[in-house]
Enzyme design. Structure first.
Site, short mmCIF file in Angstrom:
data_model
loop_
_atom_site.label_atom_id
_atom_site.label_comp_id
_atom_site.label_asym_id
_atom_site.label_seq_id
_atom_site.Cartn_x
_atom_site.Cartn_y
_atom_site.Cartn_z
N ASP A 11 34.04 37.64 35.33
CA ASP A 11 33.81 36.20 35.52
C ASP A 11 32.33 36.03 35.76
O ASP A 11 31.81 36.48 36.79
CB ASP A 11 34.63 35.74 36.74
N HIS A 18 36.51 26.89 38.89
CA HIS A 18 36.92 28.21 38.36
C HIS A 18 37.86 28.05 37.17
O HIS A 18 38.88 28.73 37.08
CB HIS A 18 37.61 29.01 39.47
N ASP A 51 38.88 31.79 34.06
CA ASP A 51 37.42 31.88 34.06
C ASP A 51 36.89 33.28 33.74
O ASP A 51 35.72 33.56 33.94
CB ASP A 51 36.85 31.38 35.40
N TYR A 230 34.50 38.44 50.36
CA TYR A 230 35.18 37.80 49.23
C TYR A 230 34.18 37.23 48.23
O TYR A 230 33.28 36.50 48.61
CB TYR A 230 36.09 36.67 49.72
N LYS A 233 38.68 36.81 43.16
CA LYS A 233 39.78 37.75 43.12
C LYS A 233 39.52 38.79 42.03
O LYS A 233 38.70 38.58 41.14
CB LYS A 233 41.06 36.96 42.83
N ASP A 234 40.21 39.92 42.12
CA ASP A 234 39.95 41.04 41.21
C ASP A 234 40.79 40.86 39.95
O ASP A 234 41.65 41.69 39.66
CB ASP A 234 40.31 42.35 41.89
N GLN A 243 55.80 51.28 21.44
CA GLN A 243 56.68 51.86 20.40
C GLN A 243 56.67 53.40 20.44
O GLN A 243 55.88 54.01 21.12
CB GLN A 243 56.28 51.36 19.00
N LYS A 244 57.61 53.97 19.67
CA LYS A 244 57.84 55.42 19.59
C LYS A 244 58.13 56.01 20.98
O LYS A 244 59.11 55.63 21.59
CB LYS A 244 56.65 56.12 18.91
N ARG A 267 41.68 29.97 46.18
CA ARG A 267 40.76 30.68 47.09
C ARG A 267 41.21 32.13 47.32
O ARG A 267 40.87 32.72 48.35
CB ARG A 267 40.64 29.95 48.42
N TYR A 348 38.96 34.24 53.02
CA TYR A 348 37.93 33.44 53.70
C TYR A 348 38.02 33.70 55.20
O TYR A 348 39.08 34.09 55.71
CB TYR A 348 38.15 31.94 53.45
P1 13P Z 1 38.26 33.49 40.55
O1 13P Z 1 38.42 34.81 41.26
O2 13P Z 1 39.08 33.41 39.31
O3 13P Z 1 36.82 33.18 40.30
O4 13P Z 1 38.85 32.35 41.50
C1 13P Z 1 38.28 32.16 42.73
C2 13P Z 1 38.98 31.13 43.57
O5 13P Z 1 38.89 31.23 44.77
C3 13P Z 1 39.73 30.05 42.94
O6 13P Z 1 40.33 29.18 43.89
P1 13P Z 2 62.51 47.62 13.87
O1 13P Z 2 63.90 48.15 13.60
O2 13P Z 2 62.30 46.21 13.34
O3 13P Z 2 61.43 48.57 13.51
O4 13P Z 2 62.42 47.43 15.49
C1 13P Z 2 62.50 48.50 16.33
C2 13P Z 2 62.20 48.08 17.70
O5 13P Z 2 61.52 48.74 18.42
C3 13P Z 2 62.73 46.77 18.16
O6 13P Z 2 62.67 46.63 19.53
MG MG Z 3 35.57 32.24 39.19
MG MG Z 4 38.90 34.62 37.61
#
Ligand code: 13P
Ligand code: 13P
Ligand code: MG
Ligand code: MG
Length: 371
Positions: A11, A18, A51, A230, A233-234, A243-244, A267, A348
């Site tokens: 951010d 924000h 943000d 502060y 936020k993280d 898949q697989k 906040r 805060y």
């Molecule tokens: P972000 O961590 O997204 O900047 O938001 C801060 C915040 O306190 C919003 O209320």
């Molecule tokens: P398909 O048979 O379309 O490849 O989908 C496999 C699958 O992982 C669906 O959740």
């Molecule tokens: Mg922000």
């Molecule tokens: Mg943010």
């Protein structure tokens, strides 16, 4: 080929509080990555959620590569300059250190990175969330990778059925990376005991026990531990291969329909439901609710397909209505009880100051006295 996916999110300033970054900010981040990344990275994609600006890069230089991290850092610095120029709120918010020192980890931006030998078909997802914390992914990951009630693929698929290795970090520890490895299915009670505490224990990575391949890389940044106070936020980023021998894409997405309550609403001091939103969504109600977006990709020789917005589907419109209802329900009780974070997690100091001042006014009533 061996490809590295590096996703870095920060951010560095937003319009109207924000809410979201400006077009000019996004353009300069994009331009910096495209121009300076020429010859260094193979491909890239930009996204934002609330943000936070996310840069996904593909390359063959492995994880923690100084040049690739510096590229993202420089792009965010360029974005910060635009943010200052436009009077955006929180300009440079996540640029917590003055100088780049080889790696963006510990400097403010959130990082998720993985290197792997590309499969002939290589689908993956990039999740980016705003107004929450890295532990917000704990529950969805537990349900996708360890609970057959949410992912019957764990019993349907012979490879998924071998289970997974979770690496969990204790993000309260500031002396270094304090981690533990747990195996599913046999350790699921221990896993649940850790993952219930989203503020302290965070899934860092997950590997398949069938082939040892990495499935998940999630950020474990805790801004408070970097800045000492502060600073926002993280808001976390995560990469998930699907898949697989990994869960199917839909099995990874499914638990996000819960819209579970997470920390980070207003906040960074309230809880609220995690709403799955379309890419490039802003935040609104009470600086929230907490939001998560997901871009799906395939990659071949490091070249990305166009992203597909995984939460842009009619089903998720219904889920978003449910999240709105949950947000409304918890906001009805204002500051009371679990609607707000506990005293140690409040972002805060106002309440602590009040309690300290009130402490002196408390008196101990003499025993036997009725007041
Ligand atoms: P972000 O961590 O997204 O900047 O938001 C801060 C915040 O306190 C919003 O209320
Ligand atoms: P398909 O048979 O379309 O490849 O989908 C496999 C699958 O992982 C669906 O959740
Ligand atoms: Mg922000
Ligand atoms: Mg943010």
């Amino acid at each position: 080929m061996k490809v590295t996916l590096t996703a870095i999110k920060a951010d560095v300033g937003s319009i109207g509080g924000h809410i979201c970054p400006s077009e000019r900010l996004l353009a300069v981040v994009e331009e910096t990555v495209a121009q300076r990344g020429d010859g260094l990275i193979i491909d890239h994609e930009l996204n934002y959620t609330g943000d936070d600006v996310a840069v996904l890069m593909t390359h063959d230089r492995g994880v923690d590569d100084e040049s690739v991290h510096r590229l993202a850092w420089d792009a965010f610095l360029a974005g910060t300059e635009v943010a200052k120029d436009q009077g955006l709120y929180g300009a440079g918010q996540d640029i917590l250190k003055d100088a780049f020192s080889g790696n963006t980890r510990g400097l403010g931006p959130a990082v998720a990175e993985m290197e792997f030998e590309e499969r002939p078909n290589e689908p993956f997802l990039m999740f980016t969330a705003d107004k929450t914390e890295p532990g917000a992914y704990n529950l969805p990951l537990y349900l996708s990778f360890a609970d057959p009630m949410y992912n019957a693929g764990l019993i349907l698929s012979p490879t998924g059925g071998k289970g997974y290795r979770f690496t969990i970090m204790d993000v309260d520890c500031i002396e270094g990376d304090r981690v533990v490895e747990l195996l599913t299915p046999e350790d699921i009670y221990d896993l649940a005991a850790l993952l219930r505490d989203n503020g302290r224990f965070v899934v860092e990575s997950i590997h398949s026990r069938h082939d040892g391949e990495i499935a998940v890389s999630s950020c474990t940044t805790r801004l408070r531990n970097i800045a000492g106070k502060y600073v926002g936020k993280d808001d976390p980023i995560m990469l998930v291969r699907t898949q697989k021998s990994f869960p199917a894409t839909g099995e990874i997405l499914a638990p996000f329909e819960i819209c579970h309550h997470v920390s980070g609403f207003m906040r960074g001091s309230h809880i609220g439901p995690l709403m799955p939103v379309k890419a490039r969504s802003s935040v609104s109600f009470f600086d929230g609710p907490p939001v998560v977006s997901c871009l799906a990709f395939s990659v071949r020789n490091g070249v990305l397909t166009e992203p597909v917005d995984a939460f842009d589907h009619p089903y998720w419109d219904w889920v978003r209505r449910k999240a709105s209802q949950k947000a409304h329900d918890v906001r009805e009780q204002g500051f009371s009880g679990p609607a707000m974070l506990g005293i140690h997690d409040l972002e805060y100091v106002g309440i602590s100051h009040r309690l300290d001042a009130l402490d002196e006014r408390f008196t101990m009533r003499a025993e036997g006295s009725d007041g």
